[in-house]
Design a protein around this motif. Sequence first.
Motif, PDB file in Angstrom:
ATOM      1  N   VAL A 146       0.876  -1.170   0.000  1.00  0.00           N
ATOM      2  CA  VAL A 146       0.000   0.000   0.000  1.00  0.00           C
ATOM      3  C   VAL A 146       0.914   1.220   0.000  1.00  0.00           C
ATOM      4  O   VAL A 146       1.785   1.344   0.858  1.00  0.00           O
ATOM      5  CB  VAL A 146      -0.909   0.024   1.248  1.00  0.00           C
ATOM      6  CG1 VAL A 146      -1.814   1.248   1.248  1.00  0.00           C
ATOM      7  CG2 VAL A 146      -1.734  -1.265   1.342  1.00  0.00           C
ATOM      8  N   ASP A 147       0.727   2.115  -0.973  1.00  0.00           N
ATOM      9  CA  ASP A 147       1.599   3.287  -1.016  1.00  0.00           C
ATOM     10  C   ASP A 147       1.099   4.378  -0.063  1.00  0.00           C
ATOM     11  O   ASP A 147       0.009   4.248   0.513  1.00  0.00           O
ATOM     12  CB  ASP A 147       1.789   3.778  -2.461  1.00  0.00           C
ATOM     13  CG  ASP A 147       0.624   4.562  -3.031  1.00  0.00           C
ATOM     14  OD1 ASP A 147      -0.322   4.935  -2.298  1.00  0.00           O
ATOM     15  OD2 ASP A 147       0.648   4.827  -4.249  1.00  0.00           O
TER      16      ASP A 147
ATOM     17  N   LYS B 128      -0.316   7.114  -0.468  1.00  0.00           N
ATOM     18  CA  LYS B 128      -1.614   7.697  -0.819  1.00  0.00           C
ATOM     19  C   LYS B 128      -2.765   6.705  -0.637  1.00  0.00           C
ATOM     20  O   LYS B 128      -3.914   7.038  -0.918  1.00  0.00           O
ATOM     21  CB  LYS B 128      -1.592   8.196  -2.258  1.00  0.00           C
ATOM     22  CG  LYS B 128      -0.649   9.370  -2.457  1.00  0.00           C
ATOM     23  CD  LYS B 128      -0.701   9.861  -3.875  1.00  0.00           C
ATOM     24  CE  LYS B 128       0.245  11.048  -4.044  1.00  0.00           C
ATOM     25  NZ  LYS B 128       0.268  11.537  -5.416  1.00  0.00           N
ATOM     26  N   GLY B 129      -2.441   5.483  -0.213  1.00  0.00           N
ATOM     27  CA  GLY B 129      -3.478   4.473  -0.007  1.00  0.00           C
ATOM     28  C   GLY B 129      -3.774   3.642  -1.235  1.00  0.00           C
ATOM     29  O   GLY B 129      -4.732   2.871  -1.245  1.00  0.00           O
ATOM     30  N   ARG B 130      -2.934   3.757  -2.265  1.00  0.00           N
ATOM     31  CA  ARG B 130      -3.150   2.943  -3.474  1.00  0.00           C
ATOM     32  C   ARG B 130      -2.637   1.530  -3.238  1.00  0.00           C
ATOM     33  O   ARG B 130      -1.559   1.339  -2.680  1.00  0.00           O
ATOM     34  CB  ARG B 130      -2.433   3.554  -4.675  1.00  0.00           C
ATOM     35  CG  ARG B 130      -3.109   4.789  -5.189  1.00  0.00           C
ATOM     36  CD  ARG B 130      -2.402   5.296  -6.428  1.00  0.00           C
ATOM     37  NE  ARG B 130      -1.011   5.619  -6.110  1.00  0.00           N
ATOM     38  CZ  ARG B 130      -0.427   6.768  -6.371  1.00  0.00           C
ATOM     39  NH1 ARG B 130      -1.078   7.724  -6.985  1.00  0.00           N
ATOM     40  NH2 ARG B 130       0.819   6.975  -6.037  1.00  0.00           N
TER      41      ARG B 130
ATOM     42  N   ALA C 261     -14.970   1.998  -5.099  1.00  0.00           N
ATOM     43  CA  ALA C 261     -13.628   2.400  -5.526  1.00  0.00           C
ATOM     44  C   ALA C 261     -13.391   1.867  -6.929  1.00  0.00           C
ATOM     45  O   ALA C 261     -13.521   0.659  -7.167  1.00  0.00           O
ATOM     46  CB  ALA C 261     -12.576   1.850  -4.563  1.00  0.00           C
TER      47      ALA C 261
ATOM     48  N   ARG D 294      -5.048  -1.247  -9.633  1.00  0.00           N
ATOM     49  CA  ARG D 294      -4.783  -0.318  -8.525  1.00  0.00           C
ATOM     50  C   ARG D 294      -6.011   0.525  -8.229  1.00  0.00           C
ATOM     51  O   ARG D 294      -6.663   1.033  -9.136  1.00  0.00           O
ATOM     52  CB  ARG D 294      -3.603   0.580  -8.857  1.00  0.00           C
ATOM     53  CG  ARG D 294      -2.286  -0.121  -8.778  1.00  0.00           C
ATOM     54  CD  ARG D 294      -1.092   0.757  -8.947  1.00  0.00           C
ATOM     55  NE  ARG D 294      -1.376   2.044  -9.566  1.00  0.00           N
ATOM     56  CZ  ARG D 294      -0.668   3.138  -9.356  1.00  0.00           C
ATOM     57  NH1 ARG D 294       0.364   3.121  -8.542  1.00  0.00           N
ATOM     58  NH2 ARG D 294      -0.961   4.256  -9.962  1.00  0.00           N
ATOM     59  N   PHE D 295      -6.294   0.653  -6.932  1.00  0.00           N
ATOM     60  CA  PHE D 295      -7.371   1.514  -6.472  1.00  0.00           C
ATOM     61  C   PHE D 295      -6.922   2.180  -5.183  1.00  0.00           C
ATOM     62  O   PHE D 295      -5.922   1.789  -4.589  1.00  0.00           O
ATOM     63  CB  PHE D 295      -8.673   0.720  -6.264  1.00  0.00           C
ATOM     64  CG  PHE D 295      -8.669  -0.178  -5.052  1.00  0.00           C
ATOM     65  CD1 PHE D 295      -9.310   0.196  -3.885  1.00  0.00           C
ATOM     66  CD2 PHE D 295      -8.036  -1.412  -5.087  1.00  0.00           C
ATOM     67  CE1 PHE D 295      -9.306  -0.631  -2.765  1.00  0.00           C
ATOM     68  CE2 PHE D 295      -8.028  -2.250  -3.981  1.00  0.00           C
ATOM     69  CZ  PHE D 295      -8.673  -1.858  -2.819  1.00  0.00           C
ATOM     70  N   ILE D 296      -7.638   3.188  -4.783  1.00  0.00           N
ATOM     71  CA  ILE D 296      -7.329   3.869  -3.528  1.00  0.00           C
ATOM     72  C   ILE D 296      -8.273   3.343  -2.452  1.00  0.00           C
ATOM     73  O   ILE D 296      -9.496   3.432  -2.599  1.00  0.00           O
ATOM     74  CB  ILE D 296      -7.458   5.397  -3.672  1.00  0.00           C
ATOM     75  CG1 ILE D 296      -6.429   5.911  -4.689  1.00  0.00           C
ATOM     76  CG2 ILE D 296      -7.271   6.083  -2.321  1.00  0.00           C
ATOM     77  CD1 ILE D 296      -6.547   7.386  -5.020  1.00  0.00           C
ATOM     78  N   LEU D 297      -7.675   2.772  -1.410  1.00  0.00           N
ATOM     79  CA  LEU D 297      -8.483   2.334  -0.272  1.00  0.00           C
ATOM     80  C   LEU D 297      -9.137   3.565   0.346  1.00  0.00           C
ATOM     81  O   LEU D 297      -8.433   4.532   0.656  1.00  0.00           O
ATOM     82  CB  LEU D 297      -7.601   1.674   0.786  1.00  0.00           C
ATOM     83  CG  LEU D 297      -7.345   0.189   0.652  1.00  0.00           C
ATOM     84  CD1 LEU D 297      -6.236  -0.250   1.605  1.00  0.00           C
ATOM     85  CD2 LEU D 297      -8.605  -0.607   0.921  1.00  0.00           C
TER      86      LEU D 297
ATOM     87  N   GLU E 284     -10.053   6.237   2.727  1.00  0.00           N
ATOM     88  CA  GLU E 284      -9.237   6.580   3.894  1.00  0.00           C
ATOM     89  C   GLU E 284      -9.857   6.155   5.224  1.00  0.00           C
ATOM     90  O   GLU E 284      -9.179   5.582   6.080  1.00  0.00           O
ATOM     91  CB  GLU E 284      -8.964   8.091   3.903  1.00  0.00           C
ATOM     92  CG  GLU E 284      -8.036   8.513   5.009  1.00  0.00           C
ATOM     93  CD  GLU E 284      -7.701   9.995   4.958  1.00  0.00           C
ATOM     94  OE1 GLU E 284      -6.876  10.416   5.774  1.00  0.00           O
ATOM     95  OE2 GLU E 284      -8.264  10.731   4.111  1.00  0.00           O
TER      96      GLU E 284
ATOM     97  N   LYS F 158      -9.645   2.374   5.516  1.00  0.00           N
ATOM     98  CA  LYS F 158      -8.227   1.999   5.665  1.00  0.00           C
ATOM     99  C   LYS F 158      -7.760   2.248   7.094  1.00  0.00           C
ATOM    100  O   LYS F 158      -7.143   1.379   7.718  1.00  0.00           O
ATOM    101  CB  LYS F 158      -7.385   2.802   4.675  1.00  0.00           C
ATOM    102  CG  LYS F 158      -5.904   2.578   4.747  1.00  0.00           C
ATOM    103  CD  LYS F 158      -5.225   3.492   3.713  1.00  0.00           C
ATOM    104  CE  LYS F 158      -3.760   3.600   3.910  1.00  0.00           C
ATOM    105  NZ  LYS F 158      -3.366   4.387   5.071  1.00  0.00           N
TER     106      LYS F 158
END
Length: 159
Positions: free
Chosen positions: A15-16, A18-20, A93, A100-103, A105, A108
């Motif tokens: 997980v990066d 930014k939450g990706r 999402a 790739r998606f953004i969890l 926030e 997460k």
Amino acid sequence: MDEAGLYEGAGLQAVDPKGRVAIPADFRSTIDRNSQAKIIVVGFHPTLPCLRAYDTAWSQSEERRFRRMADEGVDIREIERQREAVFGDVERASFDPSGRFILPEFFKDEAKIADWAFFVGAGPTFNIWAPDVLLASDEASPRLKGRCAHMMANRKARG
């Protein structure tokens, strides 16, 4: 209509900041089979300390289940309570071609997911765990904990 594909197996994904995070390839294939939309729905698991995710086709099957419950005479208040739990406390999402998606926030943070996410197939849905939470959980099976620990050790050895 073909029977819906099931989510099977497990995968550890980075997980990066930014939450990706990328959906494991096998899970992405199941999403593609089940739904035309490049969208997953993420919410809290109803009994485990992790997130539950699924494709939009599962949402439709849940609504059909609620309609059957109404036809069978189940109290409408109970149906509405369950509907709210399934459809209200979630976020959609979208994901790119690599999965790739953004969890979201809030989800997460509540699930304590930081640098790693452990994806676990659960049939028509899949779970997303913070590895530390999974390893400390009394609800998780020892074998699943062992698999997560093994994947974490292999990732850290390579990283």
